[in-house]
Design an enzyme around this catalytic site. Structure first.
Site, short mmCIF file in Angstrom:
data_model
loop_
_atom_site.label_atom_id
_atom_site.label_comp_id
_atom_site.label_asym_id
_atom_site.label_seq_id
_atom_site.Cartn_x
_atom_site.Cartn_y
_atom_site.Cartn_z
N HIS A 277 28.76 11.26 16.90
CA HIS A 277 27.93 11.78 17.72
C HIS A 277 28.44 11.63 19.30
CE1 HIS A 277 23.96 12.11 15.66
NE2 HIS A 277 24.60 11.51 14.67
N GLU B 111 26.89 18.77 22.17
CA GLU B 111 27.36 17.72 21.31
C GLU B 111 27.66 18.23 19.87
OE1 GLU B 111 24.15 14.79 20.94
OE2 GLU B 111 25.43 13.50 19.31
N GLU C 293 29.24 6.73 18.51
CA GLU C 293 29.00 7.60 20.04
C GLU C 293 30.37 7.53 20.71
OE1 GLU C 293 26.24 9.02 20.49
OE2 GLU C 293 24.57 8.02 19.72
N HIS D 186 23.93 16.51 14.62
CA HIS D 186 23.16 17.87 15.18
C HIS D 186 23.62 19.00 14.49
CE1 HIS D 186 21.57 14.57 17.71
NE2 HIS D 186 22.84 14.35 17.97
ZN LIG Z 1 23.82 12.59 18.73
#
Ligand SMILES: [Zn+2]
Length: 310
Positions: free
Chosen positions: A77, A24, A142, A10
């Site tokens: 992430h 995030e 993640e 992002h």
């Molecule tokens: Zn993400």
């Protein structure tokens, strides 16, 4: 030189997931920079898809890695789910990618072995754009779920540990030896106030990583855990270093910032005053002065209490 792309997920107008006051895109950037820095210290050539808060398309990220001729691609992430109970760590690779699966497995195992997860959600295959269109073996981590308090507490309180574990896994994948970053005393004290860092002491020749927690005293190899526990200290491990938690004994003193009082340990029968400074470890009686010699600590006495200080 091994080349790797570290991709902070992002950025810019794309905040990614948000929750509990976090975005995030900020977490992924900090983590990517920390991981990349550790890899650079190990001689790797690192390409960051972004080093600041900017928007990049998924295609920009894949192209950046491909143009750099990366040997690996790591996208970082933080997970999201509407249900705040969702939690845990997972690592993705592209469907059918053998090397991606290998790298993802190393990554997931390393983070799990370091205890950096609330739930082990495992290694998964998915058709994510950045995994599919990067030529290098690619994974997407993640780290945890942004709306889950336990997850975020774990991440924020162990941020550097996460970075080290991620870097360690990448290095392992590329057959590069990981040399633990030795936290400075100030860094260390910040996280755990009453902890003594004993890192230098664990390096005794001829022992493997799991065995290096030995110290040689008067010719005897003694496990550091036994030694410190026999002194009433709580032993832990941090980033491959042995630590002794002094909280129960910690009496900071004006001149000696860090001192351990071992008064209750002095009462060993059969020894004179001059000799009471002896501790029994695994059946061996060892003068306390000698116990602390390898730790480069200074041993003093005050009112029959032994004071150990740096
Ligand atoms: Zn993400």
């Amino acid at each position: 030189m091994i080349r790797s792309t570290v991709d902070a997920g992002h950025g810019g107008v794309d905040s990614g997931a948000t929750g509990l006051g976090y975005k995030e895109k900020d977490i992924t950037l900090s983590m990517a920079l920390d991981v990349g820095t550790i890899l650079e210290k190990h001689g790797m050539n690192i390409n960051y898809t972004r080093k600041d808060d900017r928007y990049l398309s998924l295609d920009d990220r894949a192209k950046s890695s491909n143009e750099f001729n990366s040997d690996s691609f790591i996208s970082i992430h933080v997970n999201d789910a509407n249900n705040p109970a969702a939690h845990g760590l997972e690592t993705f690779h592209d469907i059918g990618s053998v090397e991606g699966n290998k790298l993802a497995t190393i990554m997931q195992n390393e983070l799990v072995s370091q205890g950096l997860f609330t739930a082990n959600r495992g290694v998964k295959a998915a058709r994510f754009y950045v995994l599919r269109y990067t030529k290098a073996p690619a994974i997407l981590i993640e780290l945890c779920f942004i709306r889950n308090k336990a997850d975020m507490d774990l991440l924020i309180n162990n941020f550097e540990k996460f970075a080290q574990a991620i870097a360690k896994a990448i290095l392992f994948y590329h057959d590069i030896e990981y040399i633990p970053h030795r936290p400075s005393q100030s860094e260390y004290v910040k996280g755990k106030i009453n902890t003594l860092l004993l890192s230098e002491l664990v390096l005794v020749d001829g022992f493997k990583k799991d065995d290096i927690n030995y110290v040689k005293i008067n010719g005897l190899y003694i496990p550091i855990r036994d030694l410190l526990e026999s002194l009433g200290l709580v032993v832990g491990y941090y980033d491959g270093f042995v630590t002794a938690d002094l909280s129960s004994h910690y009496k900071p003193d004006k001149e000696n910032i860090e001192a351990i009082l071992l008064g209750n340990r002095m009462n060993i029968n059969g020894f004179e005053k001059e000799d009471v400074n002896i501790v029994r470890i695994k059946g061996n009686y060892i003068p306390i002065r000698d116990v602390f010699k390898p730790f480069n600590l200074i041993v003093d006495w005050k009112d029959n209490i032994v004071i150990i200080r740096r």
